[in-house]
Design a protein around this motif. Structure first.
Motif, PDB file in Angstrom:
ATOM      1  N   GLN A 168      -3.670  -8.169   0.251  1.00  0.00           N
ATOM      2  CA  GLN A 168      -3.426  -6.734   0.424  1.00  0.00           C
ATOM      3  C   GLN A 168      -2.308  -6.493   1.425  1.00  0.00           C
ATOM      4  N   ARG A 169      -2.325  -7.272   2.559  1.00  0.00           N
ATOM      5  CA  ARG A 169      -1.240  -7.122   3.540  1.00  0.00           C
ATOM      6  C   ARG A 169       0.104  -7.494   2.911  1.00  0.00           C
ATOM      7  N   ALA A 170       0.108  -8.602   2.139  1.00  0.00           N
ATOM      8  CA  ALA A 170       1.351  -9.021   1.490  1.00  0.00           C
ATOM      9  C   ALA A 170       1.819  -7.971   0.487  1.00  0.00           C
ATOM     10  N   GLU A 219      -5.297 -10.902   3.103  1.00  0.00           N
ATOM     11  CA  GLU A 219      -3.900 -11.331   3.221  1.00  0.00           C
ATOM     12  C   GLU A 219      -3.089 -10.862   2.021  1.00  0.00           C
ATOM     13  N   ALA A 272       1.197  -4.741   0.648  1.00  0.00           N
ATOM     14  CA  ALA A 272       1.713  -3.601   1.421  1.00  0.00           C
ATOM     15  C   ALA A 272       3.104  -3.919   1.956  1.00  0.00           C
ATOM     16  N   GLU A 273       3.277  -5.143   2.462  1.00  0.00           N
ATOM     17  CA  GLU A 273       4.589  -5.539   2.992  1.00  0.00           C
ATOM     18  C   GLU A 273       5.616  -5.580   1.873  1.00  0.00           C
ATOM     19  N   ASP A 274       5.184  -6.069   0.682  1.00  0.00           N
ATOM     20  CA  ASP A 274       6.084  -6.118  -0.462  1.00  0.00           C
ATOM     21  C   ASP A 274       6.497  -4.705  -0.866  1.00  0.00           C
ATOM     22  N   HIS A 299       6.609  -2.135   1.105  1.00  0.00           N
ATOM     23  CA  HIS A 299       7.519  -1.666   2.153  1.00  0.00           C
ATOM     24  C   HIS A 299       8.919  -2.253   1.948  1.00  0.00           C
ATOM     25  N   LEU A 300       8.970  -3.563   1.641  1.00  0.00           N
ATOM     26  CA  LEU A 300      10.264  -4.209   1.409  1.00  0.00           C
ATOM     27  C   LEU A 300      10.941  -3.647   0.164  1.00  0.00           C
ATOM     28  N   GLN A 301      10.142  -3.359  -0.878  1.00  0.00           N
ATOM     29  CA  GLN A 301      10.713  -2.779  -2.091  1.00  0.00           C
ATOM     30  C   GLN A 301      11.323  -1.415  -1.792  1.00  0.00           C
TER      31      GLN A 301
END
Length: 197
Positions: free
Chosen positions: A88-90, A86, A92-94, A96-98
Motif C-alpha cells: 500500500q505504501r509503495a 508495504e 501510494a508512493e507510485d 505520488h511519483l506518477q
C-alpha cells in the motif's frame, strides 16, 4: 442278586470314578484353554498397550507439527500483513511519483512549446533583422560620412568616445553622459558637423 447289586455298585462306583476322571480331564482341558486365553489376552493387552503408546507418540508428534504449522501460519499472516502494508505504501508512493511525473511532463511540454515559440520569434526577428540591418549599416555609414566621427564602441558605459576627423585636424571626443545633459551632447556633436557642402 447281591452280586448283581455289588456289580451295579461297583459299576456305579466305576462310573462315578470315571465321571470324576472325566471331569478332571475336562477341567484340565478347560484350565489349559483358560491359560491359553489368558496368555492371548495378555499378548493382546501388551499389543494394545504398545499400539496405544505408538498412537500417543504419533498424536504428540502430530500435535507438535500442528502447533509448529500454526506458528508458521501466524508468522506468515503477520508477514503477509506487513507485505500488504508495504505494498500500500509503495502504491501510494507510485501514485505520488506518477502525479509528479505527469506534472513534470506538462512542465516539459510547456517548455517545449515556449522553446518552439522562441525559435519562431527568433526566426521572425532574424527575418526582420536581415531587412533592417542593411538599412542600419547604411544609416551608420551615411552618418559617418556626414559627421566624420569614428566611434569607440569599446568605451565604458556612460562614456561617449571617438575621434572627429575635421577639415584640418583630428579631434578626440570624450564626453561623460552621466555628467552632461542629452541636449548638450547632441548640440556639441552637431556642432562638429561641417555646414559647407
Amino acid at each position: 442278586m447281591a452280586a448283581f447289586r455289588d456289580i451295579e455298585e461297583v459299576s456305579q462306583g466305576l462310573l462315578s470314578l470315571l465321571g470324576t476322571n472325566r471331569a478332571e480331564a475336562q477341567q484340565r482341558r478347560l484350565l489349559g484353554r483358560h491359560e491359553q486365553m489368558v496368555e492371548r489376552l495378555l499378548e493382546t493387552q501388551d499389543g494394545a498397550e504398545q499400539w496405544l503408546r505408538e498412537t500417543l507418540a504419533a498424536e504428540k508428534e502430530v500435535a507438535g507439527s500442528l502447533l509448529a504449522a500454526q506458528e508458521r501460519a501466524s508468522r506468515g499472516g503477520a508477514e503477509l500483513q506487513q507485505l500488504e502494508a508495504e505494498l500500500q505504501r509503495a502504491a501510494a508512493e507510485d501514485a505520488h511519483l506518477q502525479a509528479g511525473l505527469l506534472y513534470l511532463s506538462r512542465e516539459l511540454q510547456e517548455l517545449r512549446d515556449m522553446e518552439a515559440e522562441l525559435e519562431r520569434r527568433e526566426r521572425e526577428v532574424d527575418e526582420d533583422t536581415t531587412v533592417t540591418i542593411p538599412s542600419a549599416v547604411y544609416v551608420a555609414q551615411l552618418y559617418h560620412r556626414i559627421s566624420k566621427i569614428e566611434w569607440d564602441y569599446e568605451s565604458e558605459p556612460g562614456m561617449i568616445k571617438g575621434i572627429h576627423h575635421g577639415p584640418s585636424v583630428a579631434q578626440p571626443i570624450h564626453l561623460d553622459s552621466t555628467q552632461l545633459s542629452k541636449k548638450f551632447i547632441s548640440d556639441y556633436l552637431w556642432g562638429l558637423v561641417a555646414t559647407d557642402w
